[in-house]
Design an enzyme around this catalytic site. Structure first.
Site, PDB file in Angstrom:
ATOM      1  N   TYR A   1      17.936  55.087  52.864  1.00 26.50           N
ATOM      2  CA  TYR A   1      18.747  55.455  54.021  1.00 26.50           C
ATOM      3  C   TYR A   1      19.873  54.445  54.179  1.00 26.50           C
ATOM      4  O   TYR A   1      19.643  53.234  54.136  1.00 26.50           O
ATOM      5  CB  TYR A   1      17.892  55.464  55.285  1.00 26.50           C
ATOM      6  CG  TYR A   1      18.642  55.891  56.526  1.00 26.50           C
ATOM      7  CD1 TYR A   1      19.093  57.204  56.664  1.00 26.50           C
ATOM      8  CD2 TYR A   1      18.898  54.991  57.563  1.00 26.50           C
ATOM      9  CE1 TYR A   1      19.787  57.596  57.802  1.00 26.50           C
ATOM     10  CE2 TYR A   1      19.583  55.400  58.704  1.00 26.50           C
ATOM     11  CZ  TYR A   1      20.020  56.705  58.818  1.00 26.50           C
ATOM     12  OH  TYR A   1      20.704  57.101  59.944  1.00 26.50           O
TER      13      TYR A   1
ATOM     14  N   ASP B   1      22.439  47.404  50.125  1.00 24.16           N
ATOM     15  CA  ASP B   1      22.414  47.672  51.565  1.00 24.16           C
ATOM     16  C   ASP B   1      21.322  46.803  52.199  1.00 24.16           C
ATOM     17  O   ASP B   1      20.152  47.162  52.202  1.00 24.16           O
ATOM     18  CB  ASP B   1      22.154  49.165  51.792  1.00 24.16           C
ATOM     19  CG  ASP B   1      22.074  49.508  53.282  1.00 24.16           C
ATOM     20  OD1 ASP B   1      22.127  48.578  54.120  1.00 24.16           O
ATOM     21  OD2 ASP B   1      21.951  50.707  53.591  1.00 24.16           O
TER      22      ASP B   1
ATOM     23  N   LYS C   1      21.593  45.363  61.896  1.00 28.63           N
ATOM     24  CA  LYS C   1      20.339  44.981  62.547  1.00 28.63           C
ATOM     25  C   LYS C   1      20.274  43.500  62.930  1.00 28.63           C
ATOM     26  O   LYS C   1      20.885  43.123  63.914  1.00 28.63           O
ATOM     27  CB  LYS C   1      19.161  45.455  61.694  1.00 28.63           C
ATOM     28  CG  LYS C   1      19.194  46.999  61.579  1.00 28.63           C
ATOM     29  CD  LYS C   1      17.951  47.672  61.085  1.00 28.63           C
ATOM     30  CE  LYS C   1      18.039  49.178  61.308  1.00 28.63           C
ATOM     31  NZ  LYS C   1      18.262  49.973  60.125  1.00 28.63           N
TER      32      LYS C   1
END
Ligand SMILES: *Cc1c(COP(=O)(O)O)cnc(C)c1O
Length: 424
Positions: free
Chosen positions: A140, A235, A263
């Site tokens: 994702y 990522d 995050k």
């Protein structure tokens, strides 16, 4: 209260939520509306307190409402919440990231992980002059159009193959291959080698449960991209500043050309970033021709919170996170084995996930084959006991430095009771 708030929410917000996994569709039931977070605990609108293993899906690595992070955000807000002009904090944050992450010369701030991967892909395509990208099934990277194919996280939870509204044109240059599969990557380069701008991957797949890279797989990805003049975009939105001071790049010894962050970097505020080698990053406007911008990019409040959090994340913090994860993983494994419930807990460092299956999971197909109904029952059993786990069997679990050994032991004891009810 959660019931009535959810009913009101469903009237005015699609599905009652601003991000799909929050709706509990993967596990059933009514989502808990949160009113307060402190350290490792959250309290919902009905006054029920839970030990939290979601931690905002990773950002709150020091726990909820860490006093220093809160103070930094309040101070920054008092002096001006946004200027649309550069600020000192942005320089300090960029310096902190560059100092921590091997191979990153320059970074640019954005407001979400989605923007970070989307912008990194754009600059990678601009730099190589190539269009195609390779992504892995079940990974994702946010909800950018080109990446919304066989994606993990909420897309996996809801079992959506691909999203309507994303045109064939937007995904036509995206090649999807199974994670940990060398032949599929080799075949993609044989068929399209000169057109492939980059491979994008999570360094540890952690949005389909946690599925580490097989031995040597990262080396393979580095070599094949280099051999074909393509870039490697790692990522690290979830893993960055979580697995180690320098994220997965440091922990696993990776050599990416581009990295996306999110995050943890924002300390619980909307902040993300992407960075890489100077020659690539200098393709970005205003130096180069690749356009990328943002009204709230590098927002002073988010930067102050993120920088404060990063500065508190020293070697001791990572040692503590790893030790807490060890304790929880060992305890859960024992609880399931005592109950005779087949479970597979996969981890890298303090990041781990739980599959109800008796075989190791190496790719998206394996993640889907796990018993997700049983996960739903485990989730609700734990919720009733006061432990808030991810409301989906396709997500990782998160510890923070604010969790204590006693918290972990309480969760393990509850898991043993709930596991006994899962056996039937
Ligand atoms: C969460 C996540 C994203 C998306 O970040 P948002 O801030 O939700 O847009 C991208 N990549 C990975 C690996 C993630 O875990």
């Amino acid at each position: 209260m959660s019931e009535s708030l959810f009913a009101r929410a469903e009237a005015v917000i699609p599905g009652g939520v601003n991000s799909p996994v929050r709706a509990f569709r993967g596990v059933g039931g009514t989502p808990r509306f949160m009113a307060k977070g402190e350290g490792p605990r959250v309290t919902d609108e009905d006054g029920r307190t839970y030990i939290d293993y979601v931690m905002s899906w990773g950002p709150l690595i020091l726990g909820h409402s860490h006093p220093d992070v809160v103070a930094a955000a309040i101070d920054a807000t008092r002096t001006g919440s946004s200027y649309g002009a550069p600020t000192r904090g942005e320089v300090e944050l960029a310096e902190e990231i560059v100092a921590r992450i091997p191979g990153v010369d320059q970074v640019r701030c954005v407001s979400s992980g989605t923007e970070a991967t989307m912008s990194a892909i754009r600059v990678g395509r601009g730099f190589t002059g190539r269009d195609k990208i390779i992504k892995f099934a079940g990974h994702y990277h946010g909800h950018g159009d080109a990446l919304l194919v066989e994606a993990g996280s909420g897309v996996a939870t809801l079992g959506l193959p691909n999203s309507p509204g994303v045109t064939a044109g937007a995904t036509g240059d995206t090649i999807v291959v199974p994670w940990n599969d060398r032949d599929a990557v080799t075949a993609a380069f044989e068929a399209h080698g000169d057109d492939i701008a980059l491979i994008i991957c999570e360094p540890v797949a952690a949005n389909m449960g946690v599925v580490p890279a097989a031995d040597g797989y990262h080396r393979f990805l580095r070599d094949i991209t280099r051999d074909h003049g393509a870039l490697l975009l790692v990522d690290e939105v979830m893993t960055g500043f979580r697995l180690a001071r320098g994220g997965a790049t440091e922990l696993l010894g990776l050599e990416p050309d581009l990295i996306a962050f999110g995050k943890v970097v924002g300390g619980g505020f909307p902040l993300a970033a992407f960075g890489g080698r100077r020659e690539i990053m200098s393709q970005l406007a205003p130096v180069g021709p690749v356009y990328q911008a943002g009204t709230l990019s590098g927002n002073p409040v988010a930067v102050a919170a993120g920088l404060t959090q990063l500065r508190l994340l020293d070697a001791d913090a990572y040692a503590r996170l790893d030790a807490l994860a060890d304790r929880l993983i060992d305890g859960l494994a024992e609880a399931f084995s005592d109950a005779g419930v087949p479970a597979c807990i996969q981890r890298v460092g303090n990041l781990f996930g739980l599959f109800f299956t008796d075989t190791a999971v190496t790719d998206y197909e394996g993640a889907r084959a796990a018993d997700h109904d049983r996960y739903g029952r485990f989730f609700h059993g734990m919720l009733a006991e006061g432990h808030y786990l991810p409301p989906s069997g396709y997500e990782a679990m998160f510890v923070s430095t604010a969790h204590t050994e006693d918290d972990i032991d309480a969760t393990v004891a509850a898991a043993a009771r709930v596991a006994a009810t899962l056996a039937e």
